[in-house]
Scaffold this active site. Structure first.
Site, PDB file in Angstrom:
ATOM      1  N   GLU A   1       0.851  -1.188   0.000  1.00  0.00           N
ATOM      2  CA  GLU A   1       0.000   0.000   0.000  1.00  0.00           C
ATOM      3  C   GLU A   1       0.891   1.245   0.000  1.00  0.00           C
ATOM      4  OE1 GLU A   1      -2.487   2.240  -0.632  1.00  0.00           O
ATOM      5  OE2 GLU A   1      -3.750   0.605   0.125  1.00  0.00           O
TER       6      GLU A   1
ATOM      7  N   ASP B   1       4.911   1.272  -4.450  1.00  0.00           N
ATOM      8  CA  ASP B   1       4.093   0.991  -5.627  1.00  0.00           C
ATOM      9  C   ASP B   1       4.148  -0.503  -5.938  1.00  0.00           C
ATOM     10  OD1 ASP B   1       2.874   0.908  -8.097  1.00  0.00           O
ATOM     11  OD2 ASP B   1       4.420   2.054  -9.136  1.00  0.00           O
TER      12      ASP B   1
ATOM     13  N   ASP C   1      -9.024   0.568  -8.446  1.00  0.00           N
ATOM     14  CA  ASP C   1      -9.705   1.688  -9.105  1.00  0.00           C
ATOM     15  C   ASP C   1     -10.122   1.258 -10.511  1.00  0.00           C
ATOM     16  OD1 ASP C   1     -10.441   4.139 -10.276  1.00  0.00           O
ATOM     17  OD2 ASP C   1      -9.075   5.237  -8.963  1.00  0.00           O
TER      18      ASP C   1
ATOM     19  N   LYS D   1     -13.956   5.905 -17.071  1.00  0.00           N
ATOM     20  CA  LYS D   1     -13.968   6.640 -18.332  1.00  0.00           C
ATOM     21  C   LYS D   1     -13.022   5.980 -19.335  1.00  0.00           C
ATOM     22  CE  LYS D   1     -15.098  11.087 -16.217  1.00  0.00           C
ATOM     23  NZ  LYS D   1     -14.674  12.495 -15.994  1.00  0.00           N
TER      24      LYS D   1
ATOM     25  N   PHE E   1     -15.339  -1.139  -0.006  1.00  0.00           N
ATOM     26  CA  PHE E   1     -15.651  -0.825  -1.403  1.00  0.00           C
ATOM     27  C   PHE E   1     -16.808  -1.668  -1.910  1.00  0.00           C
ATOM     28  CE2 PHE E   1     -11.224   0.608  -1.063  1.00  0.00           C
ATOM     29  CZ  PHE E   1     -11.384   1.903  -1.524  1.00  0.00           C
TER      30      PHE E   1
END
Length: 237
Positions: A94, A121, A144, A148, A218
C-alpha cells in the site's frame, strides 16, 4: 489505478516522460495515532523502501506460503486473512500513509505475527522485489476501475502487469481479483483469459475456496449503488 504524474507549466512535448504508476497520489491526512504507528511500528513490521529483492524468510522470520494483498486500503481484508490463516505469511502492499498507519496499529492490537507491510508501488514491488515463483497467492480486491474510456490505460490489470504476477506466482499459485464495476470485470476476464500463464478457475467449489474474503468497504459502497460484485480467480499454469 495508474496515474501519469505529469508536472505543470511546461508544454507536453518539453516535459520528461513520467512513469506510469499503479496508483493516484492522494496523501491524505494522518491522524496522530497513524503517524506514531509509522514512526514506531514500521521499522519492525514494515519492509524498507528499496529496489532490492525481499528475502521473505528473513522478513517474516520463518518459511511459509506467502500471500500478497495489493492496495489493502485500511487493512481490514489483509488482517482478516492473516487472523484466519496463521500458517501463511501475508505481505500487504500500500502506498497511502493513513492506511499503512491504521493497519500497523491493528496488527499490533491483534498481536498478529504473520503480517508485514511494504509502503511502495505494487508495480515496483513485482518488478524488482519478488523472486520468481516465491508467491502463493495474489489478491487484487476492488482496484480503481477508471470507468472513463480515456482512462482505461491507467487500470492496473494490463498484460504487462499480469506478466509480473505470473512471474512471481509459484506453479498452481492463485490470482484473486474482485471488482464492483461490471465493465472492468469484463476487461479483467478478457486480459487474464488471454494470458498464457493463467487459467481461470470455474468449478464452483474451487472458485469459492480461491475467493474467500470478507465483505469490504468498497463492496458495501458498490452494493449501495446497485453494482454487482464480481470475484475472479486464476491459477498459475
Amino acid at each position: 489505478m495508474t496515474e501519469r504524474e505529469d508536472g505543470g507549466g511546461a508544454a507536453p512535448e518539453d516535459r520528461p516522460r513520467a512513469r506510469v504508476r499503479s496508483f493516484v497520489r492522494r496523501d491524505g491526512r494522518l491522524t496522530r495515532a497513524q503517524r506514531e504507528a509509522l514512526e514506531r511500528l514500521y521499522p519492525h513490521l514494515g519492509i524498507a523502501l528499496d529496489t532490492t529483492p525481499i528475502d521473505l524468510g528473513v522478513a517474516f522470520g520463518r518459511e511459509a506460503p506467502c500471500c500478497i494483498d495489493i492496495g489493502f486500503g485500511n487493512g481490514a481484508s489483509l488482517l482478516w486473512h492473516a487472523e484466519r490463516f496463521p500458517e501463511q505469511n501475508f505481505l500487504g502492499v500500500e502506498v497511502y500513509p493513513p492506511g499503512v498507519g491504521r493497519a500497523l496499529n491493528s496488527i499490533q492490537a491483534q498481536r498478529l505475527t504473520n503480517v508485514r507491510i511494504v509502503q511502495q508501488d505494487a508495480v515496483e514491488v513485482f518488478e524488482h522485489r519478488l523472486a520468481p515463483g516465491s508467491i502463493d497467492r495474489v489478491m487484487l480486491l476492488f482496484p480503481d476501475p477508471w470507468p472513463k474510456k480515456r482512462h482505461h490505460k491507467r487500470r492496473i490489470v494490463q498484460p504487462a502487469f499480469l506478466d509480473l504476477v505470473g512471474r512471481a506466482l509459484r506453479a498452481n499459485g492463485v490470482l484473486h481479483m474482485a471488482t464492483d464495476w461490471a465493465p472492468y470485470g469484463e476487461a479483467m476476464v478478457e486480459v487474464a483469459d488471454a494470458h498464457p500463464a493463467l487459467k481461470r478457475i470455474v468449478a464452483e467449489d474451487q472458485l469459492a475456496a480461491a475467493t474467500t474474503r470478507p465483505q469490504t468497504h468498497f463492496q458495501r459502497r458498490g452494493e449501495r449503488l446497485g453494482h454487482d460484485v464480481v470475484d475472479l480467480a486464476y491459477r498459475r499454469v
